[in-house]
Write a protein that holds these residues in place. Structure first.
Motif, mmCIF file in Angstrom:
data_model
loop_
_atom_site.group_PDB
_atom_site.id
_atom_site.type_symbol
_atom_site.label_atom_id
_atom_site.label_comp_id
_atom_site.label_asym_id
_atom_site.label_seq_id
_atom_site.Cartn_x
_atom_site.Cartn_y
_atom_site.Cartn_z
ATOM 1 N N LEU A 1 -4.807 0.272 7.450
ATOM 2 C CA LEU A 1 -4.313 -1.096 7.563
ATOM 3 C C LEU A 1 -4.598 -1.672 8.946
ATOM 4 O O LEU A 1 -5.057 -2.818 9.083
ATOM 5 N N LYS B 1 -1.531 0.205 -4.974
ATOM 6 C CA LYS B 1 -2.362 0.038 -3.782
ATOM 7 C C LYS B 1 -3.185 -1.224 -3.940
ATOM 8 O O LYS B 1 -3.608 -1.569 -5.043
ATOM 9 N N ASP C 1 3.329 -2.935 6.081
ATOM 10 C CA ASP C 1 3.179 -2.322 4.765
ATOM 11 C C ASP C 1 4.500 -2.446 4.016
ATOM 12 O O ASP C 1 5.544 -2.013 4.506
ATOM 13 N N GLN D 1 0.863 -1.179 0.000
ATOM 14 C CA GLN D 1 0.000 0.000 0.000
ATOM 15 C C GLN D 1 0.896 1.223 0.000
ATOM 16 O O GLN D 1 1.150 1.841 1.019
#
Length: 376
Positions: free
Chosen positions: A151, A114, A159, A108
């Motif tokens: 998230l 993404k 991430d 992301q």
């Protein structure tokens, strides 16, 4: 709370065992240590007992899951992510199958790259290029905060961002063309990346710098095959990694599958002990987790094969082997990777000590992650 206590207990046993020459792990301990070094992708918007990834978690003790929004092998927009409620249940169910908390990761970055999209009901953020061009370093902090909060709300704790590649080639098909680099100035890259990381950390989400030792000058795509940056790479592409590491903000570093004869005349970075152990560990002083880029990418799988790729990556110093299981899908791929790693240990090609070293790094990170979560 049960998992927090468990991870502290396991880490304590492992570290005490490491300190004593009279204590060596039994097969079950070795199995767990090996399993924690594997991160794998899978198909499904939900998981039940018959899903192969459940067996990967339960039987092979894999330590991490990577999620995708699209299924590349099927050319489908259905993979693991459909919306906030669905995703939160999926990650909760995955964690429920594991005795040791899983790393659950996603790419992301913002902008084009993404997995959680606006169409699915998630907030979107600018690309790295847009952030860098804005000149507003606080915008990078806000982007990291938004991504971290998003998230965390759906149970994702890692991430695979930020990209700290320096934008050396405007025609680069995998970096510049996708607006993934903050700047062509390594100092601007490091400043914006650190602000982005601060945003992730404010929400308790781990970051991962990529792609070491620098993918910004490449002309090719390592997803598709051999990618040589020997003539285009510049040593200042190391600066963002070095600066962020020295500032103590690097949780993980992802290796690139690029070949650079100026750093290693024989092997790509992911498989190079000179690059991983010599440069990243010893010279740059990085003590955190090193994760490979997807081991199914053709620059590794097409040149070395499955078992040989695993062997060379671990010998080079990688702690987590990433198998997206998306470019090509194979049910039970996590267990296959674990079995091959076990075989390499049995054959004496990889030592138990080498496995334990990576395991301890992974467990420390998980302990710190859970401790932070318990305080929030």
């Amino acid at each position: 709370m049960r998992k927090i206590l468990l991870i502290f207990m396991v880490l304590g046993v492992v570290l005490s065992g490491c300190a004593s020459k009279d204590i060596s792990p039994g097969p079950s301990e070795l199995d767990v240590m090996i399993g924690q070094m594997v991160m794998v992708g899978f198909r499904g918007l939900e998981v039940k007992g018959e899903n192969p990834v459940v067996r990967d978690i339960r039987d092979s003790h894999i330590g991490g899951i990577v999620l995708f929004s699209k299924d590349c092998a099927l050319n489908s927009t259905v993979r693991n992510i459909a919306g906030p409620a669905q995703l939160a249940k999926l990650t909760s169910d995955l964690q429920g199958y594991s005795d040791i908390p899983l790393f659950i990761a996603v790419d992301q970055e913002g902008g084009i790259i993404k997995r959680l999209t606006g169409e699915m009901g998630f907030p979107e953020t600018p690309s790295a290029a847009e952030l860098g061009n804005s000149g507003d370093v606080h915008a990078a902090l806000r982007a990291g905060q938004v991504i971290g909060r998003t998230l965390k709300s759906v149970g994702i704790n890692m991430d695979f961002a930020p990209v700290v590649d320096v934008n050396r080639n405007a025609a680069n098909p995998v970096i510049a063309a996708l607006q993934r680099s903050f700047s062509d100035d390594p100092r601007i890259v490091s400043r914006f990346a650190e602000s982005f990381i601060d945003g992730l950390h404010s929400e308790g989400v781990l970051s991962c710098l990529k792609h070491f030792p620098g993918h910004g000058s490449s002309r090719g795509d390592s997803h598709l095959g051999f990618t040589d940056v020997t003539d285009s790479w510049n040593p200042d592409e190391l600066y963002p990694f070095s600066k962020i590491i020295s500032d103590g903000k690097a949780d993980m570093v992802m290796t690139a599958h690029i070949f650079n004869a100026r750093l290693d005349r024989k092997k790509p970075a992911t498989l190079s002990r000179k690059v991983i152990h010599g440069l990243l560990r010893r010279k740059m002083g990085f003590e955190g987790i090193i994760v490979t880029d997807d081991m199914q990418m053709k620059a590794v799988s097409g040149e070395y094969g499955f078992k040989e790729g695993i062997y060379r990556a671990v010998k080079a110093g990688a702690d987590i082997l990433l198998f997206g299981n998306n470019l090509i899908y194979e049910p039970g791929l996590g267990s296959k990777a674990v079995a091959n790693l076990k075989k390499l240990v049995r054959e004496g090609k990889i030592t138990e000590r080498r496995i334990r070293t990576s395991y301890e790094r992974i467990m420390r990170a998980k302990t710190e992650m859970l401790s932070a979560a318990s305080r929030s």
